[in-house]
Motif scaffolding. Sequence first.
Motif, PDB file in Angstrom:
ATOM      1  N   LEU A 280      -4.983  -2.294   0.982  1.00 32.54           N
ATOM      2  CA  LEU A 280      -4.952  -1.288   0.241  1.00 32.54           C
ATOM      3  C   LEU A 280      -5.991  -0.359   0.478  1.00 32.54           C
ATOM      4  O   LEU A 280      -6.688  -0.599   0.990  1.00 32.54           O
ATOM      5  CB  LEU A 280      -5.171  -2.461  -1.410  1.00 32.54           C
ATOM      6  CG  LEU A 280      -4.279  -2.796  -2.096  1.00 32.54           C
ATOM      7  CD1 LEU A 280      -4.697  -3.964  -3.774  1.00 32.54           C
ATOM      8  CD2 LEU A 280      -2.468  -2.434  -2.466  1.00 32.54           C
TER       9      LEU A 280
ATOM     10  N   ILE B 225      -5.525  -0.411 -10.321  1.00 29.98           N
ATOM     11  CA  ILE B 225      -5.576  -0.991  -9.992  1.00 29.98           C
ATOM     12  C   ILE B 225      -5.832  -1.902 -11.171  1.00 29.98           C
ATOM     13  O   ILE B 225      -6.503  -2.046 -11.773  1.00 29.98           O
ATOM     14  CB  ILE B 225      -6.513  -1.995  -9.043  1.00 29.98           C
ATOM     15  CG1 ILE B 225      -5.988  -1.508  -7.547  1.00 29.98           C
ATOM     16  CG2 ILE B 225      -6.537  -3.277  -8.953  1.00 29.98           C
ATOM     17  CD1 ILE B 225      -6.860  -1.176  -6.218  1.00 29.98           C
TER      18      ILE B 225
ATOM     19  N   SER C  57       3.053   1.792  -3.564  1.00 25.84           N
ATOM     20  CA  SER C  57       1.869   1.186  -3.741  1.00 25.84           C
ATOM     21  C   SER C  57       1.971   2.917  -5.006  1.00 25.84           C
ATOM     22  O   SER C  57       1.569   3.886  -5.190  1.00 25.84           O
ATOM     23  CB  SER C  57       1.776   0.616  -4.707  1.00 25.84           C
ATOM     24  OG  SER C  57       0.841   0.982  -3.575  1.00 25.84           O
ATOM     25  N   THR C  58       1.404   3.957  -3.389  1.00 25.76           N
ATOM     26  CA  THR C  58       0.861   5.049  -2.982  1.00 25.76           C
ATOM     27  C   THR C  58       1.831   5.828  -3.210  1.00 25.76           C
ATOM     28  O   THR C  58       2.133   6.886  -3.818  1.00 25.76           O
ATOM     29  CB  THR C  58       0.241   5.808  -2.148  1.00 25.76           C
ATOM     30  OG1 THR C  58      -0.723   4.050  -2.118  1.00 25.76           O
ATOM     31  CG2 THR C  58      -0.865   7.092  -1.763  1.00 25.76           C
TER      32      THR C  58
ATOM     33  N   ASP D 254       0.717  -1.007   0.265  1.00 26.22           N
ATOM     34  CA  ASP D 254      -0.255  -0.332  -0.366  1.00 26.22           C
ATOM     35  C   ASP D 254       1.074   1.147  -0.264  1.00 26.22           C
ATOM     36  O   ASP D 254       0.910   1.718  -0.480  1.00 26.22           O
ATOM     37  CB  ASP D 254      -0.756   0.050   1.196  1.00 26.22           C
ATOM     38  CG  ASP D 254      -2.113   1.499   1.259  1.00 26.22           C
ATOM     39  OD1 ASP D 254      -2.373   1.681   0.059  1.00 26.22           O
ATOM     40  OD2 ASP D 254      -2.708   1.551   1.453  1.00 26.22           O
TER      41      ASP D 254
ATOM     42  N   GLN E 125      -4.974   3.295  -5.268  1.00 26.79           N
ATOM     43  CA  GLN E 125      -4.103   2.968  -6.209  1.00 26.79           C
ATOM     44  C   GLN E 125      -4.900   2.511  -8.022  1.00 26.79           C
ATOM     45  O   GLN E 125      -6.247   2.479  -7.192  1.00 26.79           O
ATOM     46  CB  GLN E 125      -3.043   2.133  -6.496  1.00 26.79           C
ATOM     47  CG  GLN E 125      -2.168   2.868  -5.038  1.00 26.79           C
ATOM     48  CD  GLN E 125      -2.690   1.461  -3.585  1.00 26.79           C
ATOM     49  OE1 GLN E 125      -4.484   1.471  -3.686  1.00 26.79           O
ATOM     50  NE2 GLN E 125      -2.738   1.474  -2.457  1.00 26.79           N
TER      51      GLN E 125
END
Length: 264
Positions: free
Chosen positions: A93, A99, A70-71, A67, A97
Amino acid sequence: MTYFYNLCSSSSGNSTYLGSLTSGILFDAGIGIRNYAKSLHAAGLPPSAVKAIFVTHEHSDHVKGLDVISTRHDLPIYGSEGTIQSLLEQGHLCGQQEIHIIDKPTQVEGYIVTPFHTSHDSRESLGFRVETPSHEQVGICTDLGFVSDEVLNSLLGCHFVMLESNYDESMLMYGSYPFFLKRRISSHKGHLSNEQCAETIERLIQGNTKRFALAHLSEENNRPEVAFSHSKNYLVQKDMLLGRDYLIDVLAKVNDGRMIEISC
């Protein structure tokens, strides 16, 4: 030039980079953001080199940093429908994002990633076969209780395969784990033993794979020298010799920056 870079590999954290020094893909993010940055820096990789994250399954040793990583770096996430649903349900998550559900060959930055199903006690675990922009074929395969026909066929012909060698059967049997956990690990939805890994390597060598990385070693039920020796000794019995017919690396729990160059 294509490099394989294992940031971490063990029962407590798993994350692997595949790509060039400027562009590639991360497989799993079982690593905290600080150690992630430190590991990339150790290999001379800028964070901008990572273009996407492909997730094998939702267990914490594969997603605990997903999380935040990726953020912070605005990275798209790819996984099976079952894995993505589980990650969202469990709060792994934030849902902000980009996805993607991956159920067929998918191209990201010139890398063609083909998913295949693995047998594990998760919602819908995957392994991946990757064709790089320079046409190397790479297999990423951990967390599976047995090697199905789908798994084997997906790995055959790869130039490089990362394969689970999770536990030594004797160490697991006589170790301190409770019976239910021993049964879970050794089941068809658990993990590959050193024996199963060696048998699979034999079949892949017959399919012309020359280079392997032993991954996801248990911290309680295996040791690097045990996993390595088991595969080597098994293959000697099959008249397959280290250095002549194949090469094996055992992935460290935490990498110090060493990358493996992959070539056709």
